[in-house]
Design an enzyme around this catalytic site. Structure first.
Site, PDB file in Angstrom:
ATOM      1  CG  ASP A  15      -1.941   1.261   1.282  1.00  0.00           C
ATOM      2  OD1 ASP A  15      -2.778   1.070   0.463  1.00  0.00           O
ATOM      3  OD2 ASP A  15      -1.675   2.386   1.663  1.00  0.00           O
ATOM      4  CG  MET A  28       5.378   6.331  -2.116  1.00  0.00           C
ATOM      5  SD  MET A  28       5.790   4.776  -2.860  1.00  0.00           S
ATOM      6  CE  MET A  28       7.374   4.778  -2.834  1.00  0.00           C
ATOM      7  CG  HIS A 174      -6.846   6.107   3.946  1.00  0.00           C
ATOM      8  ND1 HIS A 174      -6.895   5.805   2.861  1.00  0.00           N
ATOM      9  CD2 HIS A 174      -8.311   6.033   4.334  1.00  0.00           C
ATOM     10  CE1 HIS A 174      -8.042   5.706   2.335  1.00  0.00           C
ATOM     11  NE2 HIS A 174      -9.023   5.905   2.985  1.00  0.00           N
ATOM     12  CG  ASP A 179      -4.878   1.095   4.536  1.00  0.00           C
ATOM     13  OD1 ASP A 179      -5.363   0.792   5.532  1.00  0.00           O
ATOM     14  OD2 ASP A 179      -4.935   2.194   3.993  1.00  0.00           O
TER      15      ASP A 179
END
Length: 200
Positions: A15, A28, A174, A179
């Site tokens: 994730d 990211m 999140h 996740d």
């Protein structure tokens, strides 16, 4: 070649949390991964997704960000500019971890859906390490897996349409590691599922 002689896959749930829709102009911010299980000629063997995990927070690579995307993760971008790992270091550590946990198996990245996470992960791996431990196509999309087993068009699939017994018991927070672990549980459930009308 016999299925039993094919090199096994190690399925790794990944994730990504990011501050925009695409890598390069956007960053990211965190990367989480959890070993979901092993797939070989005898079938899929689920792993405890909390046992072998990886998590890093990364320094942003650009000035651009989408406030709504940033809000989803709850990460503090200013803090990451000061304290986040250099992406080259973080991705080198991730590649090394993938190699260590994979052993004699080929690593396969899996996610729900894989398209967003794979886009960021593959771009970052190539940009900052020059190679991907998953190759150029070693990803498996859980949404597509469910659609194929359920006999549904891909666009008709959402988690809310899945049978309740397939859904993970863990929450979707999140946070990238939370996740990844949650998705590993979903993946194991999907791999064990024989299709509509089946509870196993």
């Amino acid at each position: 070649m016999s299925a039993r002689r094919v090199k096994p896959d190690l399925c790794i749930s990944v994730d990504v949390e990011a501050d925009g829709p695409i890598p390069g102009p956007y960053s990211m911010l965190s990367l989480g991964a959890a070993v979901a299980g092993r797939l070989d000629g005898d079938g899929f063997t689920a792993a405890d997704p909390t046992r072998l995990t990886f998590y890093r927070e990364l320094r942003p690579i650009s000035d651009g960000f989408v406030p709504e995307a940033l809000a989803v993760s709850g990460l503090d971008r200013d803090r990451l500019l000061r304290e986040g790992l250099d992406p080259a270091l973080a991705l080198a550590q991730f590649s090394r971890w993938v190699g260590e946990v994979s052993g004699d198996a080929r690593p396969v990245m899996c996610a729900y859906p894989a398209s967003f996470d794979w886009t960021f992960l593959y771009w970052y791996l190539i940009r900052f390490t020059g190679r991907s431990p998953f190759g150029h196509s070693g990803c498996l999309d859980m949404k597509t897996l469910y659609a194929a087993k359920a006999g549904l068009p891909l666009r008709a699939v959402a988690k809310r349409t899945m049978p309740a017994h397939l859904l993970p018991t863990r929450p979707h927070t999140h946070h990238a590691l939370d996740d990844a672990v949650e998705q590993a549980e979903l993946f194991a459930n999907l791999m064990a599922w024989r299709g509509p009308g089946s509870r196993g």
